[in-house]
Design a protein around this motif. Structure first.
Motif, PDB file in Angstrom:
ATOM      1  N   ALA A 399       0.836  -1.201   0.000  1.00  0.00           N
ATOM      2  CA  ALA A 399       0.000   0.000   0.000  1.00  0.00           C
ATOM      3  C   ALA A 399       0.871   1.253   0.000  1.00  0.00           C
ATOM      4  N   LEU A 400       1.917   1.248   0.827  1.00  0.00           N
ATOM      5  CA  LEU A 400       2.831   2.388   0.856  1.00  0.00           C
ATOM      6  C   LEU A 400       3.573   2.516  -0.474  1.00  0.00           C
ATOM      7  N   ALA A 401       4.039   1.393  -1.013  1.00  0.00           N
ATOM      8  CA  ALA A 401       4.784   1.410  -2.271  1.00  0.00           C
ATOM      9  C   ALA A 401       3.939   1.967  -3.413  1.00  0.00           C
ATOM     10  N   ILE A 402       2.688   1.548  -3.492  1.00  0.00           N
ATOM     11  CA  ILE A 402       1.809   2.027  -4.550  1.00  0.00           C
ATOM     12  C   ILE A 402       1.578   3.529  -4.413  1.00  0.00           C
ATOM     13  N   GLY A 403       1.277   3.960  -3.180  1.00  0.00           N
ATOM     14  CA  GLY A 403       1.053   5.376  -2.954  1.00  0.00           C
ATOM     15  C   GLY A 403       2.259   6.214  -3.324  1.00  0.00           C
ATOM     16  N   VAL A 404       3.456   5.785  -2.905  1.00  0.00           N
ATOM     17  CA  VAL A 404       4.686   6.525  -3.204  1.00  0.00           C
ATOM     18  C   VAL A 404       4.950   6.553  -4.702  1.00  0.00           C
ATOM     19  N   PHE A 405       4.804   5.411  -5.347  1.00  0.00           N
ATOM     20  CA  PHE A 405       5.059   5.327  -6.789  1.00  0.00           C
ATOM     21  C   PHE A 405       4.140   6.260  -7.570  1.00  0.00           C
ATOM     22  N   LEU A 406       2.853   6.238  -7.265  1.00  0.00           N
ATOM     23  CA  LEU A 406       1.899   7.029  -8.030  1.00  0.00           C
ATOM     24  C   LEU A 406       2.029   8.526  -7.739  1.00  0.00           C
ATOM     25  N   VAL A 407       2.363   8.881  -6.508  1.00  0.00           N
ATOM     26  CA  VAL A 407       2.597  10.286  -6.187  1.00  0.00           C
ATOM     27  C   VAL A 407       3.830  10.798  -6.920  1.00  0.00           C
ATOM     28  N   ARG A 408       4.842   9.947  -7.014  1.00  0.00           N
ATOM     29  CA  ARG A 408       6.113  10.321  -7.629  1.00  0.00           C
ATOM     30  C   ARG A 408       6.046  10.299  -9.157  1.00  0.00           C
ATOM     31  N   ASP A 409       5.071   9.581  -9.704  1.00  0.00           N
ATOM     32  CA  ASP A 409       4.987   9.396 -11.151  1.00  0.00           C
ATOM     33  C   ASP A 409       4.636  10.711 -11.844  1.00  0.00           C
ATOM     34  N   ARG A 410       5.532  11.176 -12.678  1.00  0.00           N
ATOM     35  CA  ARG A 410       5.296  12.412 -13.421  1.00  0.00           C
ATOM     36  C   ARG A 410       5.152  12.144 -14.925  1.00  0.00           C
ATOM     37  N   VAL A 411       5.298  10.886 -15.303  1.00  0.00           N
ATOM     38  CA  VAL A 411       5.253  10.548 -16.722  1.00  0.00           C
ATOM     39  C   VAL A 411       3.813  10.426 -17.205  1.00  0.00           C
ATOM     40  N   HIS A 412       2.993   9.732 -16.414  1.00  0.00           N
ATOM     41  CA  HIS A 412       1.634   9.455 -16.857  1.00  0.00           C
ATOM     42  C   HIS A 412       0.613  10.424 -16.264  1.00  0.00           C
ATOM     43  N   GLY A 413       0.812  10.817 -15.018  1.00  0.00           N
ATOM     44  CA  GLY A 413      -0.126  11.702 -14.359  1.00  0.00           C
ATOM     45  C   GLY A 413      -1.473  11.032 -14.114  1.00  0.00           C
ATOM     46  N   LYS A 414      -2.457  11.822 -13.704  1.00  0.00           N
ATOM     47  CA  LYS A 414      -3.819  11.349 -13.468  1.00  0.00           C
ATOM     48  C   LYS A 414      -3.859  10.146 -12.527  1.00  0.00           C
ATOM     49  N   ALA A 415      -3.032  10.189 -11.498  1.00  0.00           N
ATOM     50  CA  ALA A 415      -2.995   9.071 -10.557  1.00  0.00           C
ATOM     51  C   ALA A 415      -3.308   9.528  -9.143  1.00  0.00           C
ATOM     52  N   VAL A 416      -3.878  10.727  -8.998  1.00  0.00           N
ATOM     53  CA  VAL A 416      -4.144  11.272  -7.670  1.00  0.00           C
ATOM     54  C   VAL A 416      -5.138  10.397  -6.912  1.00  0.00           C
ATOM     55  N   GLY A 417      -6.234  10.019  -7.591  1.00  0.00           N
ATOM     56  CA  GLY A 417      -7.249   9.191  -6.939  1.00  0.00           C
ATOM     57  C   GLY A 417      -6.712   7.854  -6.467  1.00  0.00           C
ATOM     58  N   PRO A 418      -6.101   7.058  -7.360  1.00  0.00           N
ATOM     59  CA  PRO A 418      -5.531   5.783  -6.921  1.00  0.00           C
ATOM     60  C   PRO A 418      -4.459   5.936  -5.856  1.00  0.00           C
ATOM     61  N   ALA A 419      -3.629   6.999  -5.951  1.00  0.00           N
ATOM     62  CA  ALA A 419      -2.594   7.221  -4.945  1.00  0.00           C
ATOM     63  C   ALA A 419      -3.224   7.496  -3.589  1.00  0.00           C
ATOM     64  N   LEU A 420      -4.256   8.339  -3.563  1.00  0.00           N
ATOM     65  CA  LEU A 420      -4.933   8.662  -2.314  1.00  0.00           C
ATOM     66  C   LEU A 420      -5.603   7.426  -1.726  1.00  0.00           C
ATOM     67  N   ALA A 421      -6.247   6.641  -2.584  1.00  0.00           N
ATOM     68  CA  ALA A 421      -6.903   5.413  -2.116  1.00  0.00           C
ATOM     69  C   ALA A 421      -5.889   4.464  -1.486  1.00  0.00           C
TER      70      ALA A 421
END
Length: 486
Positions: A399-421
């Motif tokens: 859960a932490l890894a997914i959140g960190v990865f998606l917050v850090r991801d600048r290539v694809h974007g549009k990951a705020v919702g999944p990162a927050l979840a």
């Protein structure tokens, strides 16, 4: 530590299997769902888990606890699928945690996952041996045979099936799981059609009952129901059209498990009545479910449930064997374990060497338990509890890894919702891990020195994986760089 851009840059090579040793399969959505759900052993959950959850958790409100846990896992699944769609790598939690938290945490999680599913495999062998002996003696009036004989037979059969392509095992699991689902659906319909003990009530869904008893214990037990849902990602290279199959299967698994267990728990409560169910599980915890089946569905269903406790255990063992073998395969492909374990069979494109090695190790460990004369009932309960504890550790890390990865991801974007979840799920899972640690005796039955040894062992194995990664970084950079299927 891996970065999102590095992962994105590696995506094309991974998706084309340039760096993959080459597992292949042709599983569709239903086959993948059935393969994963079989790992949960629905009949095992019904006969042995739901009464315990009612007794020690929040009683009549248990169905709500199961639904809430399903919601938390669904939130985690949103992030998991978003991240895995961008990485397109096999490896399950091992690969995802590496991409999100770096290779040290990734290898630690790989060791934890390998231990987690191996323990689940051993517990399934123990339960299956006990269940088959019980069925032979009580249903077929045959001779009593030591549990470990049947457990050894299960081990041989799962090893043979594990040698072949996953599509073959998925067909076997589909047949067994279909029988389990038919039994549970027949029971649920019978209870509802007969109106339960005193008419069908909805007390379970009232705030008073949902918040009664020990909510923390109910939540701890509830999270354990969803073990193995990550297998939809582990089998990435062995399904057709993974971009479509994996998301549908993942959400399907979570929805099926949450719905099936919540409805069955609700019917179980109604079979005794909201007032009487607590007395029933207090007085006859072991047979509360089977007695209810016999009363509402008849003698044939009762006998079938007794037999299916074995078939469910076998299906669980086969699914656990397949998942664990793929962790061995991925660690071998990365050079952490001998690379020969990471080579696929030329004809069956299966992890045949990893499967064989796993079977040998499992046989040796079971032999130690038999020689040490560990009571089979204690063995199953403690191993199952230890698996649940290790699984919660994995969920916290991923859960932490997914959140960190998606917050850090600048290539694809549009990951705020999944990162927050994922980060919300991380917070809830941290609380669950604290509860699991403070209630470790309740979870495993271990007390005193044994309790401390088991806790130290599971954390020690996880930390040993991280320490090995640090060693590889200094001494074998080429192996270190490949950790987590990078």
């Amino acid at each position: 530590m891996s970065t999102a851009s590095e992962a994105a840059g590696a995506e094309t090579a991974s998706s084309n299997n340039v760096d993959s040793p080459g597992l292949r399969g042709n599983m569709g959505v239903l086959e993948l769902i059935f393969t994963v759900v079989a790992y949960n052993g629905p009949v095992v959950v019904f006969l042995g888990f739901i009464p315990v959850a009612v007794l020690l958790g929040n009683g009549v409100g248990t169905p709500v606890a199961f639904l809430v846990c399903g919601l938390i896992v669904a939130m985690l699944a949103v992030g998991l699928l978003t991240m895995s769609a961008r990485l397109k790598k096999p490896g399950g939690f091992y690969a995802l945690i590496t991409a999100g938290l770096g290779r040290v945490a990734g290898l630690g999680s790989g060791f934890a996952a390998l231990t987690c599913y191996f323990v689940a495999l051993l517990s399934a062998y123990a339960l299956g041996g006990i269940a088959l002996d019980t069925a032979i003696v009580n249903i077929f009036h045959g001779p009593h045979v030591a549990w470990w004989v049947w457990a050894g037979l299960m081990l041989v059969v799962t090893g043979v099936l594990g040698h072949f392509n996953i599509s073959f095992s998925s067909r076997v699991l589909t047949v067994f799981l279909a029988c389990e689902l038919l039994l549970m659906i027949a029971y649920d319909i019978s209870v509802l059609a007969k109106g339960g003990a005193h008419g069908i009530g909805f007390d379970s869904f009232t705030p008073h009952q949902a918040l009664s008893g020990s909510i923390s214990i109910a939540f701890l037990f509830g999270m354990g129901l969803f073990g193995g849902f990550e297998a939809t990602v582990i089998f990435r290279d062995e399904v057709r059209n993974p971009e479509r199959t994996i998301p549908l299967a993942t959400y399907g698994v979570v929805a099926l498990l949450a719905g099936l267990y919540a409805v069955t728990a609700w019917c179980f409560v109604n079979s005794y009545g909201a007032v009487a169910v607590m007395d029933a599980v207090n007085k006859n915890l072991v047979n509360a479910s089977t007695d209810s089946i016999k009363q509402y569905t008849g003698q044939f269903a009762y006998d079938a449930a007794t037999v299916m406790l074995f078939t469910s255990s076998f299906a669980l063992a086969l699914a656990a064997h397949n998942i664990t073998a793929r962790y061995v395969f991925n660690l071998g492909a990365d050079g952490i374990l001998p690379r020969r374990f990471g080579q696929a069979h030329e004809r069956h494109v299966s992890p045949h060497r990893a499967s064989f090695a796993l079977g040998v190790v499992a046989l040796l460990v079971l032999a130690v338990f038999v020689i040490a004369k560990v009571p089979e009932g204690d063995l199953y309960a403690r191993l199952a509890g230890l698996y649940s504890y290790a699984f919660v550790i994995l969920l916290v890390l991923v859960a932490l890894a997914i959140g960190v990865f998606l917050v850090r991801d600048r290539v694809h974007g549009k990951a705020v919702g999944p990162a927050l979840a994922s980060l919300v799920a991380f917070g809830v899972l941290c609380v669950t891990l604290v509860l699991a640690t403070t209630n470790f005796t309740l979870l495993t039955g271990a007390t005193g020195a044994l309790k401390n040894v088991l806790i130290i062992a599971i954390w020690g194995i996880t930390l040993a994986g991280g320490a090995l990664a640090l060693y590889l970084k200094r001494n074998r950079a080429e192996v270190y760089n490949s950790i987590g299927r990078q």
